[in-house]
Design a protein around this motif. Sequence first.
Motif, mmCIF file in Angstrom:
data_model
loop_
_atom_site.group_PDB
_atom_site.id
_atom_site.type_symbol
_atom_site.label_atom_id
_atom_site.label_comp_id
_atom_site.label_asym_id
_atom_site.label_seq_id
_atom_site.Cartn_x
_atom_site.Cartn_y
_atom_site.Cartn_z
ATOM 1 N N PRO A 126 -3.280 0.076 5.653
ATOM 2 C CA PRO A 126 -2.815 1.465 5.525
ATOM 3 C C PRO A 126 -3.622 2.414 6.409
ATOM 4 N N LEU B 106 -0.885 -0.323 -6.207
ATOM 5 C CA LEU B 106 -2.268 -0.252 -5.744
ATOM 6 C C LEU B 106 -3.184 0.235 -6.856
ATOM 7 N N GLU B 107 -2.744 1.246 -7.570
ATOM 8 C CA GLU B 107 -3.550 1.759 -8.676
ATOM 9 C C GLU B 107 -3.730 0.692 -9.759
ATOM 10 N N ILE C 218 -5.203 6.154 2.338
ATOM 11 C CA ILE C 218 -4.871 5.942 0.921
ATOM 12 C C ILE C 218 -5.372 7.146 0.141
ATOM 13 N N VAL C 219 -4.564 7.609 -0.795
ATOM 14 C CA VAL C 219 -4.961 8.685 -1.705
ATOM 15 C C VAL C 219 -4.972 8.107 -3.122
ATOM 16 N N LEU C 220 -6.126 8.130 -3.745
ATOM 17 C CA LEU C 220 -6.275 7.665 -5.131
ATOM 18 C C LEU C 220 -6.869 8.797 -5.945
ATOM 19 N N TRP D 4 0.814 -1.210 0.000
ATOM 20 C CA TRP D 4 0.000 0.000 0.000
ATOM 21 C C TRP D 4 0.847 1.260 0.000
ATOM 22 N N ARG D 5 2.159 1.110 0.220
ATOM 23 C CA ARG D 5 3.058 2.252 0.053
ATOM 24 C C ARG D 5 3.443 2.442 -1.409
ATOM 25 N N ASP D 6 3.243 1.393 -2.196
ATOM 26 C CA ASP D 6 3.565 1.435 -3.619
ATOM 27 C C ASP D 6 2.299 1.835 -4.371
ATOM 28 N N LEU D 7 2.104 3.141 -4.513
ATOM 29 C CA LEU D 7 0.864 3.634 -5.108
ATOM 30 C C LEU D 7 0.633 3.107 -6.512
ATOM 31 N N SER E 202 3.840 9.560 2.882
ATOM 32 C CA SER E 202 3.404 8.168 2.948
ATOM 33 C C SER E 202 2.939 7.853 4.354
#
Length: 268
Positions: free
Chosen positions: A153, A39-40, A156-158, A33-36, A176
């Motif tokens: 996490p 996750l995206e 989370i920012v998406l 979840w640190r690897d955006l 992060s």
Amino acid sequence: MPPNHNPSADDTAWQPPPLPTPDSLPAEGAGFWRDLPALEALIAGRPIRVVGDVHGDLRAFEHAVATDRFVIQLGDLVDHGPDSVGTFRLMQRLLDDGRGLFILGNHDRKLARALAGHKLRFDAALSETVRQFQAPDNDDVRHRAVRDIAQAPPWIVLGRRIFVHGGFHSRMLAESPPPGLGDVTPLLSRALFGETTGRTRKDGYPERRLNWVDHIPPGYTVYCGHDRRSTDGRPWVRDGRAGGRSVFTDTGAGKGGHLAWIDLPAED
């Protein structure tokens, strides 16, 4: 054995696991979840279902996750409702199937610390949750619960969507998330507990304020739980002065209310 916990025949055979450090977590989970981008990529093209605080209401959670959408549950899976361990087991299945994740809530964090043998204050809800997790037929859930919670996490920012349990801070857009089971920094405190005044309400809960809503940037929406603001059983929406929006999804599941969820379209 946790303090204020009634011993059973199984307590002598069970030893609490240590809290994992970030370095001890498996690579596929520790930094996921640190690897955006990762996750995206997992969510890419998939619409999202945002699910509010569950608090052990397994039956409602089963209905909420009966979807092809990617599930983002906003924390507080456990405590108060009748089946916290069943709720957590279902969340583990979503994790394993790549169908969803949960944001770290304050009750989830407290459960992890309790299972790891930390000395903390046990209320009736947490004591019952720990009792469920320590039952022999729930070994499958308990064995990995602390690790799963450690990997959740804090936010989370998406795109222009922000998912957090307690409350937003503008630094979340640039920083992060810290390890959720580490020291409670001011930013982690905001994520878990929202914005508090330092005073206590008559019901014994911390007094909270919503000044943070006015600092959400224009075009951004924060989806959060934790704070039950709804008066009509629907998620409560508040627009901030800066042009952002907050959506409070806690509608009392496990506490005499019901479970709310919101379906979001896929982002381009």
